[in-house]
Design an enzyme around this catalytic site. Structure first.
Site, PDB file in Angstrom:
ATOM      1  N   SER A  84      33.836  85.375  52.436  1.00 56.33           N
ATOM      2  CA  SER A  84      32.486  85.616  51.926  1.00 56.33           C
ATOM      3  C   SER A  84      31.821  86.737  52.687  1.00 56.33           C
ATOM      4  O   SER A  84      32.153  87.007  53.853  1.00 56.33           O
ATOM      5  CB  SER A  84      31.638  84.348  52.036  1.00 56.33           C
ATOM      6  OG  SER A  84      31.045  84.237  53.313  1.00 56.33           O
ATOM      7  N   ASP A  85      30.863  87.394  52.041  1.00 60.87           N
ATOM      8  CA  ASP A  85      30.037  88.351  52.767  1.00 60.87           C
ATOM      9  C   ASP A  85      29.033  87.574  53.608  1.00 60.87           C
ATOM     10  O   ASP A  85      28.749  86.391  53.348  1.00 60.87           O
ATOM     11  CB  ASP A  85      29.323  89.296  51.796  1.00 60.87           C
ATOM     12  CG  ASP A  85      29.060  90.661  52.416  1.00 60.87           C
ATOM     13  OD1 ASP A  85      29.044  90.763  53.653  1.00 60.87           O
ATOM     14  OD2 ASP A  85      28.853  91.622  51.661  1.00 60.87           O
ATOM     15  N   ALA A  86      28.495  88.249  54.615  1.00 53.87           N
ATOM     16  CA  ALA A  86      27.639  87.567  55.588  1.00 53.87           C
ATOM     17  C   ALA A  86      26.381  87.006  54.936  1.00 53.87           C
ATOM     18  O   ALA A  86      25.622  87.738  54.313  1.00 53.87           O
ATOM     19  CB  ALA A  86      27.261  88.529  56.713  1.00 53.87           C
ATOM     20  N   ALA A 104      26.060  85.237  52.385  1.00 58.60           N
ATOM     21  CA  ALA A 104      26.110  85.052  50.936  1.00 58.60           C
ATOM     22  C   ALA A 104      26.219  83.589  50.497  1.00 58.60           C
ATOM     23  O   ALA A 104      25.637  83.214  49.475  1.00 58.60           O
ATOM     24  CB  ALA A 104      27.255  85.864  50.342  1.00 58.60           C
TER      25      ALA A 104
END
Length: 977
Positions: A239-241, A243
């Site tokens: 995952s993106d930070a 998100a």
């Protein structure tokens, strides 16, 4: 007997068997802990901690000194796959070397970014390679192969592609939805990811913050439907930070974090990057989701198995067999040479009326001016420079320091208040000592954010400040010592930073004129939103965390000590030739979290090149920038223009070698340079086909076209041949260097469906959009091959390209699959998308799929051929698309071409939700359906409308209100006999 009592430690077994064995030995809590970015050690099994995520976009980032290569868009501008592979190998080796020094360095690298540079105002355009999916794919394959290494089992690093999917806006980036219809999805956005995954050099992907068709990327069914269908390799999705929390906190897509976390895990997310190093929040959510029945242990095991497979591939459990375990290649001579080579190959010569090359000569003086003339800009994903070469450095070295004149061209000002002049007090002790490194460079780690330096005050003597206007009203202020005015956590303004930077830039201000006060203005600090107030204890923008209001702000009067344009004109008049270096600071006006607002060059920099040219017609403009600019006047007036992305540690040396003719430039533009903001689509318009975006569909005249770039030698093309060979097309031709210098050429191959040429757009209507129903929606040309080759004077080389026939096709929405239409296809070979030297036509058998089989397949609403005023939305939270009006107040319209109603249809069934109206029009038939609220956007009902349709017709649908249309079917039993 075996030396490995535990099977997962036995290198004789396959990674798959070892992974299964280790998974079976982990407790549930240990498995859940592995789903966070910072997975803890499992000491009882001898497992160390593991971190997903190490930034390595164009060098090792955020981990101290490392070789800094050109920005990603600069690597894209090289059009050189082999060079980029070597850069990836060097970066991978430096990751390994730094890992040996610091266990915080991770081997799972988050790079490269393969989002397409669809829109030139996107703030993160510097991170991508190209607007074209084929070029992006080729460069991404090369970089990831270098990062991965060539060992059959063990990986040098484990690359993760960013950011899945259709992400091109920083504005509202975590709440905006990209409306991506099937053709754009399959032909454009998925294409950028596919080849690198198929090549086997990618360990996973990172979903983007945005939503696609109304559904967050972190719960996208496309991860399983497409991404993981391209390979048998166990891909990891990181995952993106932050998100995962966005799914509830900003997107409000789920009511609880337990639901959101479970949905993301089930959709295919394996590693959760949230709440920094504190894993307890996310692991707690996973446990709660499991307790509530939202997850099964098998969901957790699936994700952990993929994570463990990556760790085995990275050699964690076989250090004695890992061929990369002892790599210690950091800042080697080879890496330094490669950084220079990459910077040289990234330079694009946009225009040259014969002024270049500029050979050093007796008595020749060169003026080097501009805001970036003596700067080596880094970006958010750069490492710390070990070597630094600015344009001024490089030109002084190449032309001789005694032959080089220099002025930056900044406006020098003094600021006065009612209590006196603004001044920077002298600091006690360490400001000029400990804060400087061995070569006198200011150490940003020591300076930025310091609170021990005295804040600015007012007094009888003024401190002269360099005012730099970066455009859009954003400015920085800098002292003669090279220190930028900055704001620390305590809210005071100090001269304490050597460069603008940080996640929230603390060095940028904006002037606001004060009504009724001639020449008076306030200073707004952009980072905090507070105004500058100068009190007895110093200048500040906040007190105890409270921002200073406009009413309490100090009113300043500005006195110009020297005009930057005047200084440039004076230096230019004294020189033989002027080099103006302009461009952007990658931390200001276009960066992660911030899109640009215009293609225009900032006004201050525009004045500088005009002043230089007025004083000396032999003026060259060098744009050192992460983005394109609409420099129409400069392109018309100046004899030479060059562009290079920020070129890393060797940028200045590379530029000087190109200017002097030591290297013939051969960089090529990886994206279209438009002539005006008027040529641009809306930032949120992701329909590259419908709104005529990128070189593929743009019908206007760009300032500089995709693939454009000049050099110091002339090349001719001859002997183009194209022959079908099974499921491939073999294209060959010969390139000859007709010049007197050795040089590179970038040969490019494009294809397009043969047919009558489209009329160009009328003057001033570069983005003329087709009328609803216009069938002309195939690419004007499409890149299918490129080759960078080096030729000596007079030398010729025959080159061959193998083009899969599928590259000639497109996604057929009528039949829901990829198709290559039978007929003639033009093969175009040349030096850019607009500089085509050779053309031939080849016939392809293909497959004639015929009209839309409505009676057999029905119509998925998203499979339209044209639309106006609609957007794609999520049919359900788990999968599927629907179409809705973009505005509840206006009708959205859809066109479905060539619908085959056979011998007659008397009724159609529409699957709809929400509330509103659907109109139906075909072959002179018009109907209207009005229906009440179905109970919510995901509560669908079927409504029927009587029609009288037969044969092949164009079907037009209108949508009004909050209606969502998912599907259209023929009603059984109501066809005519």
């Amino acid at each position: 007997m075996t030396d490995h009592p535990l099977p997962f430690r036995d290198p004789q077994l396959s990674f798959s068997r070892r992974t299964d064995d280790l998974l079976g030995r982990l407790t549930l809590d240990e498995r859940i802990a592995m789903l966070h970015q910072f997975a803890p050690a499992v000491e009882r099994l001898g497992l160390g901690p593991f971190r997903t995520g190490q930034e390595a976009l164009h060098g090792v980032a955020w981990m101290g000194p490392a070789t800094v290569f050109p920005q990603a868009v600069g690597l894209g501008a090289t059009w050189n796959d082999e060079l980029v592979r070597r850069v990836g190998e060097a970066v991978g080796n430096e990751v390994r070397a730094k890992r040996a020094q610091d266990d915080r360095v991770g081997l799972n690298v988050w790079a490269p970014t393969v989002n397409l540079l669809r829109h030139p105002l996107w703030g993160r355009g510097e991170e991508g390679y190209s607007e074209d999916p084929a070029l992006t794919s080729a460069i991404a394959v090369a970089y990831t192969r270098g990062l991965r290494g060539d060992h059959p089992h063990y990986w040098r690093t484990a690359p993760v592609l960013k950011h899945w999917l259709a992400h091109n806006n920083e504005t509202e980036r975590d709440t905006a939805s990209s409306s991506v219809r099937p053709r754009v999805l399959h032909e454009y956005d998925l294409r950028a990811f596919r080849d690198a995954v198929r090549a086997g050099a990618v360990a996973g992907v990172m979903p983007a913050y945005n939503l696609v068709n109304g559904r967050p990327n972190h719960v996208s069914p496309l991860l399983e439907q497409h991404l993981r269908s391209w390979t048998d390799q166990p891909l990891v999705v990181c995952s993106d930070a932050g998100a995962p929390s966005n799914l509830v906190d900003s997107e409000h897509y789920f009511d609880t974090h337990e639901e959101a976390t479970a949905a993301a895990l089930k959709a295919g997310v394996d590693s959760f990057t949230d709440h920094g190093t504190d894993s307890t929040v996310m692991t707690g959510r996973i446990r709660d989701a499991l307790a509530k029945g939202l997850l099964d242990e098998s969901d957790i095991d699936t994700a952990v198995r993929r994570l463990l497979a990556m760790r085995f591939a990275l050699g964690e459990f076989d250090p004695e067999l890992d061929p990369y375990a002892q790599v210690d290649d950091l800042d080697t001579a080879e890496h330094r040479a490669l950084a220079l080579e990459a910077a040289e190959q990234a330079v694009v010569l946009l225009k040259n009326d014969g002024l270049l090359p500029l050979a050093p000569g007796q008595g020749r003086t060169v003026a080097v001016v501009g805001l970036l003339a003596d700067d080596c800009k880094l970006d958010w994903y750069s490492g710390t420079l070990m070597h630094r070469s600015t344009p001024l450095d490089g030109i002084r070295e190449r032309y001789g320091a005694e032959n080089v004149l220099h002025t930056e061209g900044v406006d020098r000002i003094r600021l006065k208040t009612s209590d006196g002049w603004l001044r920077v007090p002298e600091a006690d002790g360490t400001q000029d000592g400990e804060a400087r490194g061995a070569e006198g460079a200011l150490d940003p780690a020591l300076l930025a954010g310091r609170t021990d330096l005295p804040p600015l005050t007012c007094g009888d003597e003024a401190t002269e400040l360099a005012l730099i206007d970066w455009g859009d009203g954003v400015l920085t202020l800098r002292t003669d010592e090279g220190l930028y005015l900055s704001v620390a956590d305590d809210g005071y303004v100090r001269a304490s930073a050597d460069e603008p930077g940080g996640w929230v830039v603390q060095e940028t201000f904006r002037r606001e004129e004060v009504e009724g006060h001639d020449g008076g203005h306030r200073l707004l600090h952009i980072g905090t939103g507070g105004y500058v107030s100068v009190a007895a204890d110093g200048a500040k923008v906040a007190v105890s965390g409270e921002k200073i209001s406009r009413e309490d702000a100090t009113v300043f009067e500005s006195e110009t000590v020297e005009s930057g344009a005047d200084a440039v004109a004076r230096i230019a008049a004294a020189a033989d030739t002027v080099i103006v270096v302009a461009g952007n600071d990658p931390h200001i006006n276009g960066r992660e979290t911030e899109d640009r607002t215009t293609l225009d060059l900032p006004a201050q920099q525009d004045r500088l090149w005009r002043a230089a040219h007025a004083a000396n017609p032999r003026t060259v403009l060098v744009l050192s920038s992460a983005y394109p600019y609409a420099v129409v006047d400069a392109a018309a007036a100046l004899p030479a223009l060059l562009w290079t992305a920020h070129g890393g540690q060797a940028a200045g040396t590379a530029l000087a070698r190109v200017l002097a003719g030591d290297v013939s430039p051969a960089g090529r533009l990886p994206q279209t340079w438009y002539a005006s903001d008027d040529d641009l689509p809306g930032l949120f318009d992701y329909d590259v086909i419908g709104s005529r975006q990128t070189y593929l569909y743009f019908r206007g005249t760009p300032l500089f076209p995709f693939g454009h770039g000049l050099g110091y030698a002339d090349f001719t093309y001859s002997g183009l041949r194209a022959e079908a060979d099974g499921d491939q097309l073999r294209v060959s031709f010969t390139v000859t260097n007709d010049g007197t210098t050795a040089a590179d050429e970038v040969a490019q191959v494009y294809v397009r469906a043969a047919g009558p040429a489209e009329a160009p757009a009328p003057e001033g209507l570069g983005r003329r959009l087709p009328e609803l129903g216009d069938p002309s929606d195939l690419p004007l040309r499409k890149l299918v091959g490129h080759r960078r080759l080096h030729l000596a004077p007079g030398a010729a080389r025959s080159i061959e390209f193998t083009v899969p026939l599928e590259e000639l096709g497109h996604w057929n929405v009528a039949h829901g699959r990829w198709a290559v239409e039978p007929g003639g296809y033009e093969i175009l070979a040349g030096a850019s998308s607009a500089d085509i030297r050779l053309t031939t036509t080849t016939e392809v058998g293909g497959e004639a799929l015929g009209p839309r089989p409505v009676k057999e397949r029905g119509i998925e609403a998203a499979d339209y051929d044209r639309q106006q005023g609609t957007e794609l939305v999520d049919r359900a939270k788990t999968e599927g698309d629907a179409v809705a009006p973009a505005s509840a107040d206006d009708e959205g319209r859809l066109v479905y071409r060539a619908c085959d109603f056979g011998d007659g249809v008397r009724a159609l069934a529409f699957q709809v939700s929400g509330e509103g109206r659907v109109t139906v029009s075909a072959a002179g038939h018009n109907s209207l359906i009005q229906f009440p609220d179905t109970g919510g956007p995901y509560s669908y009902r079927t409504v029927e409308v009587a029609v009288d349709l037969r044969g092949v017709q164009e079907l037009r649908i209108g949508l009004t209100g909050s209606v969502r249309l998912a599907r259209i079917d023929v009603v059984p039993g109501k066809e005519s006999a």
